[in-house]
Design an enzyme around this catalytic site. Structure first.
Site, PDB file in Angstrom:
ATOM      1  CG  ASP A   1      -1.685  -1.319   1.330  1.00  0.00           C
ATOM      2  OD1 ASP A   1      -1.260  -2.180   2.122  1.00  0.00           O
ATOM      3  OD2 ASP A   1      -2.638  -1.491   0.572  1.00  0.00           O
TER       4      ASP A   1
ATOM      5  CD  GLU B   1      -1.588  -3.891  -6.662  1.00  0.00           C
ATOM      6  OE1 GLU B   1      -2.146  -3.197  -7.508  1.00  0.00           O
ATOM      7  OE2 GLU B   1      -2.089  -4.902  -6.143  1.00  0.00           O
TER       8      GLU B   1
HETATM    9  O1  TRH Z   1       4.500  -6.108   0.681  1.00  0.00           O
HETATM   10  P1  TRH Z   1       3.543  -6.675  -0.260  1.00  0.00           P
HETATM   11  O2  TRH Z   1       3.101  -8.038  -0.023  1.00  0.00           O
HETATM   12  O3  TRH Z   1       2.262  -5.740  -0.341  1.00  0.00           O
HETATM   13  C1  TRH Z   1       0.975  -6.273  -0.370  1.00  0.00           C
HETATM   14  C2  TRH Z   1       0.429  -6.131  -1.690  1.00  0.00           C
HETATM   15  O4  TRH Z   1       0.486  -4.826  -2.068  1.00  0.00           O
HETATM   16  C3  TRH Z   1      -1.017  -6.547  -1.745  1.00  0.00           C
HETATM   17  O5  TRH Z   1      -1.589  -6.277  -2.978  1.00  0.00           O
HETATM   18  C4  TRH Z   1      -1.775  -5.813  -0.747  1.00  0.00           C
HETATM   19  O6  TRH Z   1      -3.093  -6.274  -0.743  1.00  0.00           O
HETATM   20  C5  TRH Z   1      -1.139  -6.114   0.543  1.00  0.00           C
HETATM   21  O7  TRH Z   1       0.208  -5.627   0.540  1.00  0.00           O
HETATM   22  C6  TRH Z   1      -1.901  -5.443   1.575  1.00  0.00           C
HETATM   23  O8  TRH Z   1       4.149  -6.679  -1.740  1.00  0.00           O
HETATM   24  P2  TRH Z   1       4.434  -5.507  -2.771  1.00  0.00           P
HETATM   25  O9  TRH Z   1       3.187  -5.001  -3.325  1.00  0.00           O
HETATM   26  O10 TRH Z   1       5.429  -6.059  -3.692  1.00  0.00           O
HETATM   27  O11 TRH Z   1       5.091  -4.342  -1.919  1.00  0.00           O
HETATM   28  C7  TRH Z   1       6.388  -4.455  -1.415  1.00  0.00           C
HETATM   29  C8  TRH Z   1       7.059  -3.091  -1.471  1.00  0.00           C
HETATM   30  O12 TRH Z   1       8.306  -3.128  -0.755  1.00  0.00           O
HETATM   31  C9  TRH Z   1       7.413  -2.674  -2.900  1.00  0.00           C
HETATM   32  O13 TRH Z   1       7.212  -1.277  -3.055  1.00  0.00           O
HETATM   33  C10 TRH Z   1       8.903  -2.990  -3.005  1.00  0.00           C
HETATM   34  C11 TRH Z   1       9.348  -2.688  -1.610  1.00  0.00           C
HETATM   35  N1  TRH Z   1      10.593  -3.324  -1.175  1.00  0.00           N
HETATM   36  C12 TRH Z   1      11.643  -2.496  -0.832  1.00  0.00           C
HETATM   37  O14 TRH Z   1      11.540  -1.262  -0.937  1.00  0.00           O
HETATM   38  N2  TRH Z   1      12.802  -3.082  -0.375  1.00  0.00           N
HETATM   39  C13 TRH Z   1      12.976  -4.427  -0.274  1.00  0.00           C
HETATM   40  O15 TRH Z   1      14.030  -4.896   0.134  1.00  0.00           O
HETATM   41  C14 TRH Z   1      11.866  -5.270  -0.649  1.00  0.00           C
HETATM   42  C15 TRH Z   1      11.995  -6.746  -0.535  1.00  0.00           C
HETATM   43  C16 TRH Z   1      10.687  -4.695  -1.073  1.00  0.00           C
END
Ligand code: TRH
Length: 367
Positions: free
Chosen positions: A23, A259
């Site tokens: 989010d 996402e």
């Molecule tokens: O963390 P998530 O599982 O987020 C989820 C999804 O958005 C899902 O749709 C939603 O319903 C739920 O949250 C509530 O996965 P996502 O979407 O990949 O978000 C991870 C974020 O973290 C992304 O912006 C990338 C970032 N990230 C970093 O900045 N540094 C890191 O080392 C890693 C592993 C990720």
């Protein structure tokens, strides 16, 4: 190709952190691109301010982070209001929107499913007289597109392992592993430790407890290295979004989720395995199949089967050694497919640009 808006208004963007990082990851990325590439001033209202500050890092001169609390007294509403992931808007704030005839746009979840096009950019009259416009990200021109910064190609071109405090691992495949607890991690570990090619797996610290459980080992800290036959696991810090983009670009294969990391892996142009956020009645499998139908459209049948079976097994918890063996055998082809897909998908306008165009159109039609 960037679009310069006619206005320098301040827009309000609302984000509620349901769980995990997506989010705020998406909301900060959108706010930053609207500010950096379109010169828009953003007030980012978020309930988890500490997490938002972590993602904002050095922040941006045009973005104000604001704490969205139950009792927040909103003095006024912005002329343009962005709601994210149907997080809702406070009643008191909606009252101000009515007085100020604010434009309301809800940027919703990403899906490759066919219904998205028919719902995209549709207005929904609310009981209080406001009009809530639904804006759907997507993979086709009939949707709002995907978040993709103009600065990404240069960032990737300059990416070096040393930026991440790591070194290259010649003679080994390097994987990144960002997954949910329902992923069949123990089965993946089994298949990687018996891999025909030596493998190094970089595990962001937020996933380390899942790995520790799969390896039946005590708590893992950043920097811990564990060798299991053909596979070395290395626990790395949770990176900034920019460094995470570098990591995805430097790896040979990326396991991603949710996402945002899903799309970042596509822009890295490297082989990837996506694990959707688990939803009731297996709705996430519909999302996965719709994505694979789009992603594998141009893939040869053999490659398509290897990727399709691997992603489905990873999402359904039925991963076996043959899924890794098939992926490994198809990896050179998969790499060509992933970079060709990136080039094709990058032809689309990015989501932030589409959103600015959509909002300008709405504002112009109102006059
Ligand atoms: O963390 P998530 O599982 O987020 C989820 C999804 O958005 C899902 O749709 C939603 O319903 C739920 O949250 C509530 O996965 P996502 O979407 O990949 O978000 C991870 C974020 O973290 C992304 O912006 C990338 C970032 N990230 C970093 O900045 N540094 C890191 O080392 C890693 C592993 C990720």
């Amino acid at each position: 190709m960037s679009f310069q808006p006619q206005t320098t208004q301040t827009w309000d963007l609302f984000c509620k952190v349901v769980d995990n990082f997506g989010d705020i990851g998406v909301s900060w990325r959108l706010a930053h691109q609207l500010a950096a590439e379109h010169g828009i001033y953003i007030r980012l209202w978020v309930d988890d301010l500490a997490l938002a500050q972590q993602f904002a890092g050095a922040g941006h001169a045009h973005i104000q982070l604001q704490h969205w609390a139950e009792n927040t007294d909103f003095s006024q509403a912005a002329p343009v209001v962005i709601e994210t992931f149907s997080c809702g808007l406070p009643d008191a704030y909606q009252q101000r929107m009515r007085k100020q005839a604010s434009l309301w746009v809800n940027v919703d979840y990403l899906s490759a499913e066919r219904w998205v096009e028919s719902f995209h950019a549709q207005p929904s009259p609310q009981a209080n007289g406001l009009l809530r416009h639904f804006f759907y990200p997507g993979f086709t021109s009939g949707t709002g597109g995907l978040l993709r910064e103009a600065s990404l190609p240069a960032l990737q071109a300059q990416a070096r392992w040393s930026d991440l405090g790591l070194t290259a691992a010649p003679g080994r495949l390097t994987l990144s592993l960002f997954c949910y607890a329902h992923a069949p991690l123990a089965a993946l570990v089994d298949s990687l430790q018996a891999s025909a090619v030596p493998v190094r797996v970089l595990v962001p610290h937020t996933v380390a407890p899942l790995l520790a459980k799969a390896l039946d080992t005590p708590v893992l800290q950043v920097g811990d290295r564990l060798q299991r036959q053909q596979c070395e696991f290395l626990v790395i810090p949770f990176l900034s979004q920019t460094d995470y983009d570098r990591l995805l670009y430097l790896c040979d294969l990326n396991f991603v989720r949710g996402e945002d990391s899903w799309i970042r892996a596509l822009w890295a142009g490297k082989p990837m395995i996506w694990l959707p956020y688990q939803q009731s009645e297996d709705a996430h499998l519909l999302k996965l199949n719709a994505f694979m139908a789009h992603y594998l459209l141009a893939a040869d049948p053999g490659l398509s089967d290897a990727i399709h079976n691997a992603m489905l097994a990873w999402a359904q918890g039925t991963w076996q050694a043959q899924h890794w063996q098939a992926l490994l055998a198809a990896l050179p082809q998969f790499a060509l497919h992933a970079s060709a897909f990136k080039v094709r998908q990058s032809q689309q306008y990015d989501l932030a640009t589409n959103l600015v165009i959509f909002i300008e159109k709405c504002l112009t039609h109102r006059v």
